[in-house]
Design a protein around this motif. Structure first.
Motif, PDB file in Angstrom:
ATOM      1  N   SER A 251      16.388 -45.552 -30.229  1.00 18.85           N
ATOM      2  CA  SER A 251      17.179 -44.779 -29.690  1.00 18.85           C
ATOM      3  C   SER A 251      17.011 -43.408 -29.987  1.00 18.85           C
ATOM      4  O   SER A 251      16.551 -43.120 -31.326  1.00 18.85           O
ATOM      5  N   TYR A 252      17.011 -42.307 -29.198  1.00 17.88           N
ATOM      6  CA  TYR A 252      16.825 -40.937 -29.642  1.00 17.88           C
ATOM      7  C   TYR A 252      17.706 -39.980 -29.033  1.00 17.88           C
ATOM      8  O   TYR A 252      18.048 -39.986 -27.640  1.00 17.88           O
ATOM      9  N   ASP A 253      18.041 -39.110 -30.049  1.00 18.08           N
ATOM     10  CA  ASP A 253      19.014 -37.969 -29.434  1.00 18.08           C
ATOM     11  C   ASP A 253      18.275 -36.795 -29.226  1.00 18.08           C
ATOM     12  O   ASP A 253      17.801 -36.157 -30.105  1.00 18.08           O
ATOM     13  N   LEU A 254      18.366 -36.326 -27.805  1.00 18.10           N
ATOM     14  CA  LEU A 254      17.526 -35.159 -27.355  1.00 18.10           C
ATOM     15  C   LEU A 254      18.017 -33.896 -28.231  1.00 18.10           C
ATOM     16  O   LEU A 254      17.376 -32.895 -28.162  1.00 18.10           O
ATOM     17  N   VAL A 255      19.285 -33.846 -28.637  1.00 18.14           N
ATOM     18  CA  VAL A 255      19.889 -32.733 -28.951  1.00 18.14           C
ATOM     19  C   VAL A 255      19.357 -32.491 -30.773  1.00 18.14           C
ATOM     20  O   VAL A 255      18.643 -31.400 -31.035  1.00 18.14           O
ATOM     21  N   SER A 256      19.505 -33.532 -31.536  1.00 17.65           N
ATOM     22  CA  SER A 256      19.390 -33.343 -32.740  1.00 17.65           C
ATOM     23  C   SER A 256      17.818 -33.708 -33.055  1.00 17.65           C
ATOM     24  O   SER A 256      17.362 -33.459 -34.157  1.00 17.65           O
ATOM     25  N   GLY A 257      17.316 -34.407 -32.248  1.00 15.78           N
ATOM     26  CA  GLY A 257      15.755 -35.092 -32.457  1.00 15.78           C
ATOM     27  C   GLY A 257      15.494 -36.124 -33.459  1.00 15.78           C
ATOM     28  O   GLY A 257      14.724 -36.594 -33.679  1.00 15.78           O
ATOM     29  N   GLU A 258      16.982 -36.861 -33.797  1.00 16.09           N
ATOM     30  CA  GLU A 258      17.139 -38.090 -34.400  1.00 16.09           C
ATOM     31  C   GLU A 258      16.913 -39.100 -33.896  1.00 16.09           C
ATOM     32  O   GLU A 258      17.116 -39.428 -32.902  1.00 16.09           O
ATOM     33  N   LYS A 259      15.981 -40.134 -34.309  1.00 19.08           N
ATOM     34  CA  LYS A 259      15.834 -41.522 -33.790  1.00 19.08           C
ATOM     35  C   LYS A 259      16.401 -42.466 -34.585  1.00 19.08           C
ATOM     36  O   LYS A 259      16.286 -42.517 -35.821  1.00 19.08           O
ATOM     37  N   GLU A 260      16.762 -43.427 -34.079  1.00 18.50           N
ATOM     38  CA  GLU A 260      17.413 -44.868 -34.795  1.00 18.50           C
ATOM     39  C   GLU A 260      16.502 -45.899 -34.626  1.00 18.50           C
ATOM     40  O   GLU A 260      16.522 -46.433 -33.295  1.00 18.50           O
ATOM     41  N   ALA A 261      16.104 -46.750 -35.577  1.00 18.31           N
ATOM     42  CA  ALA A 261      15.348 -47.957 -35.046  1.00 18.31           C
ATOM     43  C   ALA A 261      16.321 -48.988 -34.755  1.00 18.31           C
ATOM     44  O   ALA A 261      17.318 -49.136 -35.414  1.00 18.31           O
ATOM     45  N   ILE A 262      15.708 -49.598 -33.699  1.00 19.78           N
ATOM     46  CA  ILE A 262      16.577 -50.803 -33.190  1.00 19.78           C
ATOM     47  C   ILE A 262      16.123 -52.329 -33.880  1.00 19.78           C
ATOM     48  O   ILE A 262      16.511 -53.160 -34.199  1.00 19.78           O
TER      49      ILE A 262
END
Length: 289
Positions: free
Chosen positions: A77-88
């Motif tokens: 998943s990817y947050d367009l605001v923070s640029g943080e991604k989370e592995a699924i």
């Protein structure tokens, strides 16, 4: 025969994976080998790049906001605001020579994406489906270069391309469970390599033919070629419909692997191209989880 026009002279190494976010009026696309997620706003002409730390192979909008990505090593998943991604999940952690390739969501909001062997190993890859509850199913293995995906509007049929086969395969799809059955050949290509594709609202497929510099419209029921759009870049990779009326066809291309002489002949290789169509396309579906 018509020719697509240049929109963004991006010079992407491997432009791919376009998707249209109707809510934001934004086109997303990726440069797989450039590790980039890109965002084009047709209303203003603005174009943004986001650099990631690995291959960005497919990107789709998410209903709750942000994006879902298929990166080299799995779903995120990817947050367009923070640029943080989370592995699924990484279904091929035991295959470091593979990476993800094309992917998109079906009408029910499930994210389908497949892999390929970077060293072009035959039958070493697979097609996967990330469900809305974040569970993962392997649809089938023995794939070589997983590529184009498309679904009919009612979700009852799916089309799929494993590029080296030079075929578009058709399947019956259970829209509730996601199960596919009834494998059959819809289209066989005598030249070129079918890559990414999308579908219009008449049920016709628009297919990018890699190394031929064109996108063709085909009837998957009759295997008849209906229309050809030429692109001034031979390595056409994929296409998607966008715009308010879904009549804007956006086409991605690549420049990686071209010689200096070829690049002089194709100065806009790796760019994003566009053409208006007479028939509206199907929307890009968002991930529902």
């Amino acid at each position: 025969m018509r020719e697509a026009s240049l929109v963004i002279d991006q010079k992407a190494e491997l432009g791919e994976g376009p998707s249209w976010d109707a809510g934001r009026g934004v086109l997303y696309w990726v440069d797989i080998d450039g590790f980039k997620l890109m965002e084009y706003h047709p209303s203003s002409g603005r174009h943004y790049e986001r650099k990631l730390d690995q291959h960005v192979c497919a990107a789709v909008p998410r209903e709750k906001g942000g994006m879902m990505l298929a990166l080299r090593d799995g779903f995120y998943s990817y947050d367009l605001v923070s640029g943080e991604k989370e592995a699924i999940i990484d279904p091929e952690a035991d295959k470091p020579g593979n990476r993800f390739n094309d992917g998109k969501c079906d009408p029910s909001g499930r994210f389908w994406a497949g892999t390929m062997a970077v060293e072009r190993g035959t039958g070493e890859a697979a097609l996967y489906r990330l469900n809305k509850d974040m569970s993962l199913d392997t649809i089938f293995d023995s794939v070589t270069i997983s590529n184009g995906l498309a679904w009919t509007e009612d979700g009852s049929m799916m089309y799929y391309i494993d590029t080296p086969t030079k075929k578009v395969m058709a399947y019956d799809l259970n829209a509730v469970t996601g199960e596919i059955t009834g494998k059959r050949t819809a289209i066989t290509f005598q030249e070129g390599s079918p890559d990414g594709m999308c579908m219009d609202q008449e049920g016709m497929l628009w297919i990018a033919l890699h190394r031929l510099g064109k996108v063709e419209r085909w009837n998957p029921q009759t295997s008849e070629r209906l229309e050809t759009v030429t692109v001034p870049a031979q390595r056409t990779t994929s296409c998607v419909f966008g715009g308010e009326d879904l009549k804007d066809l956006y086409i991605t291309t690549a420049r990686g692997g071209l010689s200096e002489e070829e690049l002089r002949e194709e100065p806009h290789a790796g760019g994003l191209f566009h053409i208006r169509t007479d028939v509206p396309g199907m929307p890009t579906y968002s991930f529902g989880g």
